[in-house]
Each structure stands twice: as structure tokens, then as C-alpha cells.
Design a protein around this motif. Structure first.
Motif, short mmCIF file in Angstrom:
data_model
loop_
_atom_site.label_atom_id
_atom_site.label_comp_id
_atom_site.label_asym_id
_atom_site.label_seq_id
_atom_site.Cartn_x
_atom_site.Cartn_y
_atom_site.Cartn_z
N LEU A 20 37.07 39.25 18.97
CA LEU A 20 36.71 37.82 18.94
C LEU A 20 37.92 36.93 19.15
O LEU A 20 37.80 35.81 19.68
CB LEU A 20 36.03 37.48 17.61
N THR A 21 39.08 37.40 18.72
CA THR A 21 40.29 36.57 18.87
C THR A 21 41.02 36.89 20.19
O THR A 21 42.18 36.52 20.36
CB THR A 21 41.26 36.77 17.69
N GLY A 22 40.34 37.61 21.07
CA GLY A 22 40.94 37.93 22.36
C GLY A 22 42.14 38.85 22.22
O GLY A 22 43.08 38.80 23.01
N GLY A 23 42.12 39.70 21.20
CA GLY A 23 43.21 40.67 21.01
C GLY A 23 44.38 40.12 20.23
O GLY A 23 45.40 40.80 20.05
N ALA A 24 44.27 38.88 19.74
CA ALA A 24 45.43 38.26 19.09
C ALA A 24 45.64 38.74 17.65
O ALA A 24 46.76 38.71 17.16
CB ALA A 24 45.24 36.74 19.09
N VAL A 25 44.57 39.17 16.98
CA VAL A 25 44.68 39.45 15.54
C VAL A 25 44.24 40.88 15.23
O VAL A 25 43.19 41.33 15.68
CB VAL A 25 43.79 38.46 14.74
N HIS A 26 45.06 41.58 14.44
CA HIS A 26 44.70 42.91 13.94
C HIS A 26 44.71 42.84 12.42
O HIS A 26 45.76 42.94 11.79
CB HIS A 26 45.70 43.95 14.46
N ALA A 27 43.54 42.59 11.84
CA ALA A 27 43.47 42.32 10.40
C ALA A 27 42.17 42.85 9.83
O ALA A 27 41.21 43.13 10.55
CB ALA A 27 43.54 40.80 10.15
N THR A 28 42.17 43.00 8.50
CA THR A 28 40.95 43.37 7.79
C THR A 28 40.99 42.70 6.43
O THR A 28 41.96 42.01 6.10
CB THR A 28 40.83 44.91 7.66
N ASP A 29 39.94 42.90 5.64
CA ASP A 29 39.94 42.32 4.29
C ASP A 29 40.11 43.45 3.28
O ASP A 29 40.01 44.63 3.61
CB ASP A 29 38.62 41.58 4.04
N VAL A 30 40.30 43.06 2.03
CA VAL A 30 40.61 44.03 0.99
C VAL A 30 39.46 45.00 0.73
O VAL A 30 39.69 46.18 0.42
CB VAL A 30 41.04 43.26 -0.29
N THR A 31 38.21 44.58 0.89
CA THR A 31 37.10 45.49 0.59
C THR A 31 36.99 46.58 1.66
O THR A 31 36.77 47.74 1.34
CB THR A 31 35.74 44.74 0.47
#
Ligand SMILES: Nc1ncnc2c1ncn2[C@@H]1O[C@H](COP(=O)(O)OP(=O)(O)O)[C@@H](O)[C@H]1O
Ligand SMILES: O=P(O)(O)OC[C@H](O)CO
Length: 490
Positions: A167-178
Motif C-alpha cells: 500500500l505504501t508503494g514499497g516505502a514501509v516495512h513494518a508490523t504491529d506488536v500483536t
């Protein structure tokens, strides 16, 4: 001010997009089912291309139907399912390995000696259900993948992470704590990836996403995807999202979600209770760096047993018929169904156990089978609640239920009787999406805090326990005898 939230709910069998208004009412929904791949017995895969295509389609469709400005996007997802992609191109190097996939069983068996360490740090058991052995399998089976991962060329993500990246066009590699907490690589007490566990499960730490609170500005959608760039502001794994969506904000509150499987989560506040009854300890959400924990019981088969009555045996044509069938007969005629179709989850964790039906006589009918399938769901819920209490969690004063199967009135009534606790059903059974909407709305100022969110939760019906003690004790004994006969001891 825009106050509508778009939630992407990427589940095991379908991808949904739901738009909520500022009162957390559903104003639009779009849904697509997608292909399941079973390349070998016990293996389950999803094509990430299908998931991405459907996500875009349902998100656009729901926004068009809502025809309201969207303030933010929330994401909730099937947990544990692992995707590995090439950082340069964003292309997955293998199909996603799904949470139900058991191919890591041998690796897990070989590592059983490390279980105490894994449990203490991650709150999980060593089991192929979690992501770690799925990632290692991809690295070991796709040519050149392990070396590339070690050089930092490959990225791992659960489905939320894959979608954020796209969705961010490859800009972000992140997740949440759960979601991070379901990989078997995350220390739930320190709130960080654990280098030693990465080493143990042979997953290079360079592949892992950054971990954030649930309500957080993860990034903004790439130009051209939607009418305008939208902030992604809330992310949570589906079962933790449902706990939040059911407004179980206080310690001692519990919810149980009945879909394909059943997942019961009890809020234990800021205390991470270590289970002695093979339940999971899991972050429920993290806000301002403070983690609220839950005890979780995961049952692999709930609605799936009803689906089997329909598709496997053909004794019903629609899942909801089981409600009337169970009402028609005074009892199950001594029939017990242990729905260990894919092994037994909590509190037994017997991967080799298989489904069994006991007590069949010539008097048994389809109605008794239907009743036995529903009863089994209630018995398993009872076992989870008892295990939570034995672990030092409070007995929930009320159990809030949701998911497709919670529409079954007979089941809710019987369950209240077996667990001896009122069962409360909300108006909105889409609590998973609601939870993700809550997180995204908190991050963007649509809602002020949990007090306001608690007021948005609405009860549709409460099922009071009314079963006589001697009946409950006899049924419970019959069930436990059936389970004992089904366990393999593996
Ligand atoms: N009224 C009902 N009574 C019993 N089971 C039901 C009923 N409605 C749906 N189900 C079962 O619940 C499951 C669907 O729930 P859902 O929340 O859509 O599942 P998931 O999101 O896991 O695919 C199916 O397995 C179906 O057999
Ligand atoms: O997609 P669901 O609703 O069956 O949920 C899957 C769970 O997150 C698996 O842990």
C-alpha cells in the motif's frame, strides 16, 4: 472533518473491506473469497498476488459504496501466515505459508528441548502454527534464498506487513506488536525481536519488519492507488483486534470468536501471565509503549465442523440449520464429536489427533450429529475458560462472542450453561474489523479514548446460564472421556 475509517480485514478464506462511520457503524462492506492451495497433506498456501488484487478491489469498492471522505485505514489480518519477498522488486519469492500449515512439525519436534526458553520469551509453545518454521522452510527450499536473506535482500512479513509494504508503494516495512508476537521470534516482555530465537529458528534478523504500537501512523498509501493518499493508522492481528473491537478494555474481560476456528482471549491487564495449561500469552495491544496482555486459547475447528456436516457428510444444506436441528432433540443421544480434524489445539496441542465420533447407536440421527458438533464447540470453550482460571486469570464475569457461528442462538444458550457465565452477543458481529477501526480512529483523533469506544459497543442479546449442575457435570464427564480416547500423546 473526515471521520470514516476504512478497514481491510484479510482473513483465511476471504478479504473484506468495511467502512465505519464516526459512531463505529458499518456503512459499507465488500468481500471476496480467494483460492486455497493444498500442495501436500497438511500444507496450506495462499498466493500473495490474489491477496493484493482482492485487497485493492474490495477497498475501492467499499469506499465507492460509502461515498464519504476516509480519515484513515486500519488493517487486521489472519495471523502467523508468512510471506517472504524480494526487497528490490517487492515480489514474493514463494506462496504465503498459512497458519494452518503443519510442514514445520519435524523441525518443531527436534527443538522441543528449547520449549521453556521459547515459552518464557514469546508466550508461545513450539508449534508449526507460528511463523518461524514457515520462514525457515522458504529460505531452505527456494534456491539461493538463505544467502540472499543473509545479505539483507529479502524481507519477511505477516499479511499486515505485506499489505503495508504494497500500500505504501514499497516505502514501509513494518508490523504491529500483536502480529510480531505470533512469529516465535519476538520477546513479548522487552517488546523486541530476539536475536537468539532468530538464531535458533534460523531466520536472519535482517529480514524482519519494524514493530510499532497498534495505533500508529504506519505510512501513507502510494499515489494512484486511491483518490488521494490515505494514512494507514491502525494495525492488529485479527483475534487481538476482536478483543479490542468487543471493548474488552478492562482486566478480566473476555471474548471468543467463532469462525472457522475459535479463539478465546482474556484481558490480563499489564500482567503477562505465564500459562501452566498450554494457553498462549500474547500482547493484546500496545499503546504509548505500554503493553496490555491476554491469555489466548486457540481451537482449530469450530464452524469448520458445521461446514463438514454440510460439505463432507451432506446432512445439512446451510450452517444455520444446525440451530433448529439441535433444538429438535432433547439431547445428543450420547453422541460426542471430538472435532480434531487438524489435530487438537489448546489446551491439548496434539497435532496427530484426528476427529472422532463416539457413542453412535442405531438411534443416532443427523440432528444428534448436528447437536454434537455444536456441543463440542461449547465444551472446548469450557475447557479454555477452566484452563484460564487455573492459570490465575479471573473467571470472566461475562463472555462476549462474535464471528459467523455466534449467530447460532442454541449454541450461545448451551455455552452459557456449560461455562456457567452469561454469554453476550453484540449487534455488530464484525468485531475484528471494528477493533482495527478503533485503533486507526484513536491514532487520527476520530475517537478520544477507550471510554468513548466502550460507549459505542452495543449488546444485541445476553444468554443467561440455566443448566442444572448435575447435567453439566455429566455432559462434561462424557466430553472429557471422549477427548481422552482421542489424544495420541504426541
Ligand atoms: N448459524 C450458524 N450456526 C452454526 N455455524 C455457523 C452458522 N453460521 C456460520 N457458521 C459457521 O461459521 C463459519 C463462518 O464464520 P466466519 O466468521 O465467516 O468464518 P471465517 O472468518 O473464519 O471464514 C463457517 O465455518 C460456518 O460453518
Ligand atoms: O482468518 P481467521 O479469522 O480464520 O483467523 C485466523 C487466526 O488469526 C489464526 O491465528
Amino acid at each position: 472533518m473526515a471521520d470514516h475509517i476504512l478497514v481491510i480485514d484479510q482473513g483465511t478464506t476471504s478479504t473484506r473491506a468495511i467502512v465505519f462511520d464516526g459512531e463505529a457503524r458499518r456503512v459499507a462492506i465488500a468481500k471476496r473469497e480467494f483460492a486455497q492451495h493444498y500442495p501436500a497433506p497438511g500444507w496450506v498456501e495462499h498466493d500473495p498476488a490474489d491477496i493484493w488484487r482482492d485487497t485493492l478491489a474490495v477497498a475501492r469498492e467499499a469506499m465507492e459504496r460509502a461515498a464519504r471522505p476516509i480519515a484513515a485505514i486500519g488493517i487486521t489480518n489472519q495471523r502467523e501466515t508468512a510471506v517472504v519477498w524480494d526487497r528490490a522488486t517487492g515480489e514474493p519469492i514463494h506462496r504465503a505459508i498459512v497458519w494452518q500449515d503443519r510442514r514445520g512439525a519435524d523441525t518443531c519436534r527436534a527443538l522441543k528441548g528449547e520449549e521453556a526458553t521459547v515459552r518464557a520469551r514469546t508466550g508461545l509453545l513450539i508449534d508449526p502454527y507460528f511463523s518461524a518454521t514457515k520462514i525457515a522452510w522458504i529460505l531452505d527450499n527456494v534456491a539461493g534464498a538463505r544467502a540472499r536473506a543473509e545479505r539483507g535482500e529479502l524481507a519477511f512479513g505477516t499479511i499486515d506487513s505485506f499489505l503495508i509494504h504494497r500500500l505504501t508503494g514499497g516505502a514501509v516495512h513494518a508490523t504491529d506488536v500483536t502480529n510480531a508476537s505470533r512469529t516465535m521470534l519476538f520477546d513479548i516482555h522487552r517488546g523486541e525481536w530476539d536475536e537468539e530465537l532468530c538464531h535458533l529458528f534460523r531466520v536472519p534478523a535482517a529480514m524482519l519488519p519494524q514493530v510499532h504500537d497498534n495505533a500508529h501512523l504506519y505510512g501513507t498509501t502510494a499515489a494512484g492507488l486511491f483518490d488521494r493518499p490515505l494514512p494507514i493508522a491502525g494495525v492488529a492481528g485479527d483475534q487481538q483486534a476482536a478483543l479490542f473491537g468487543q471493548a474488552c478494555f478492562a482486566r478480566g474481560m473476555a471474548k471468543s470468536t467463532y469462525g472457522t476456528g475459535c479463539f478465546l482471549l482474556l484481558n490480563t491487564g499489564e500482567e503477562a501471565i505465564a500459562s501452566e495449561h498450554r494457553l498462549l500469552t500474547t500482547p493484546a495491544w500496545r499503546s504509548g509503549g505500554t503493553t496490555t496482555y491476554a491469555l489466548e486459547g486457540s481451537i482449530f475447528v469450530a464452524g469448520a465442523a458445521v461446514k463438514w456436516l454440510r460439505d463432507g457428510l451432506g446432512v445439512i444444506t446451510h450452517a444455520s440449520q444446525t440451530d433448529d436441528m439441535a433444538t429438535q432433540v432433547p439431547d445428543s443421544h450420547g453422541v460426542y464429536m471430538v472435532p480434531a480434524f487438524t489435530g487438537l489445539g489448546a489446551p491439548h496441542w496434539d497435532a496427530q489427533a484426528r476427529g472422532a465420533i463416539y457413542g453412535l447407536t442405531l438411534g443416532a440421527t443427523a440432528a444428534h450429529l448436528a447437536r454434537a458438533a455444536l456441543e463440542a464447540v461449547a465444551y472446548q470453550t469450557m475447557d479454555l475458560v477452566d484452563a484460564m482460571v487455573a492459570d490465575g486469570g479471573e473467571r470472566p464475569a461475562i463472555l462476549r462472542v462474535d464471528g459467523g457461528m455466534a449467530a447460532n442462538d442454541w449454541l450461545c444458550t448451551f455455552m452459557a450453561g456449560m461455562i456457567g457465565t452469561p454469554v453476550e452477543r453484540p449487534h455488530d458481529l464484525e468485531t475484528t474489523a471494528r477493533g482495527a477501526a478503533f485503533h486507526a480512529g484513536l491514532a487520527t483523533g476520530v475517537w478520544s479514548g477507550t471510554d468513548e469506544l466502550g460507549r459505542l459497543w452495543q449488546r444485541e442479546r445476553c444468554f443467561e446460564p440455566s443448566m442444572a449442575d448435575d447435567r453439566r457435570i455429566a455432559l462434561s464427564a462424557g466430553w472429557h472421556d471422549a477427548v481422552r480416547r482421542t489424544l495420541t500423546g504426541d
